[in-house]
Design a protein around this motif. Sequence first.
Motif, PDB file in Angstrom:
ATOM      1  N   ALA A  83       0.039   3.973   5.563  1.00 21.11           N
ATOM      2  CA  ALA A  83       0.737   4.250   4.313  1.00 21.11           C
ATOM      3  C   ALA A  83       0.945   5.725   4.012  1.00 21.11           C
ATOM      4  O   ALA A  83       1.319   6.062   2.893  1.00 21.11           O
ATOM      5  CB  ALA A  83      -0.012   3.581   3.158  1.00 21.11           C
TER       6      ALA A  83
ATOM      7  N   PRO B 210      -3.207  -0.266   5.144  1.00 19.32           N
ATOM      8  CA  PRO B 210      -3.518   0.956   4.389  1.00 19.32           C
ATOM      9  C   PRO B 210      -3.503   2.215   5.246  1.00 19.32           C
ATOM     10  O   PRO B 210      -3.231   3.308   4.734  1.00 19.32           O
ATOM     11  CB  PRO B 210      -4.933   0.677   3.856  1.00 19.32           C
TER      12      PRO B 210
ATOM     13  N   TRP C  93       0.853  -1.188   0.000  1.00 15.43           N
ATOM     14  CA  TRP C  93       0.000   0.000   0.000  1.00 15.43           C
ATOM     15  C   TRP C  93       0.891   1.240   0.000  1.00 15.43           C
ATOM     16  O   TRP C  93       1.993   1.221   0.536  1.00 15.43           O
ATOM     17  CB  TRP C  93      -0.876   0.041   1.248  1.00 15.43           C
TER      18      TRP C  93
ATOM     19  N   ASP D 160      -4.953  -6.364   6.507  1.00 18.54           N
ATOM     20  CA  ASP D 160      -5.674  -5.525   5.548  1.00 18.54           C
ATOM     21  C   ASP D 160      -6.405  -4.347   6.182  1.00 18.54           C
ATOM     22  O   ASP D 160      -6.689  -3.360   5.498  1.00 18.54           O
ATOM     23  CB  ASP D 160      -6.677  -6.371   4.754  1.00 18.54           C
TER      24      ASP D 160
END
Length: 273
Positions: A40, A37, A11, A33
């Motif tokens: 990032a 993200p 990501w 998951d």
Amino acid sequence: MAGTPIVYRAWGEPTGRGIVLVHGAAAHSRWWDHVGPLLASGRRVVALDLSGHGDSGRRDAYGLEIWMREVLAVIADAGLDVPPVVIGHSLGGAVTLRLAALSGHRIEGAVLIDSPMMGPVAEKRATRERRTFGAATRLYPSREAIVSQFTPMPNQPVLDYVADHVAATSIREVPGGWTWKWDPAIFARERVENPLIRLDCRVALVHAEHGIVSAERRDAMYDQLGRAASVIEVPGARHHIMLDQPLALVAAIRTLLSDWAHSPPGSPGRSEH
């Protein structure tokens, strides 16, 4: 590496600076998951499937140094030109510590999440893992049947939407039915002690209030690391923090990285999130 494909997810924009997420035993990259993200911003975040897990290949034998080399190979392949922060949960913490001990100059820091290393707690857990997962290699007749049996070990309350996602990405279809992605041979690996020593990189301990690492064991690890580690408490969290407290884990990691960015190495700290 050595003919064994290692799969990873990423990501964020390639920036040279990065974070590498290393999962626990019988887990895989998709466990991150709902965390990856959100980390990032300004960094490339990479989560790999260690060999014998997820969609990566299998080996004849497994061990911490093999998995450590896989992490280094992913760092190189993902283009993380600046030494990254490596974050490991449970078994992934043991892999991360081995990397920090043997190649600490190649990473910015090592973050261990509820990872007991060796000792009585780790030995009891290893025995429980072999017994529990060794009995879980049966085939299931349908996708629905196997997904319904997903249970983290040790069992704990989880966020339903996170658990549903992890369960759905933990299975594969094989002749005759469905099974879990992990290789049962990962539990037959040689158990070697990870020395807790002063490392050539920063180190942090993320402590889950209701995890498998007791406060006493955490303090002992802190002492063995030369009292130079950052220690972050996550109140209310259990062992699988990314399944029950993903946002608190993200906040803890963001705070840690911000602190590291504004303090010189060797400046330990403690905080709660």
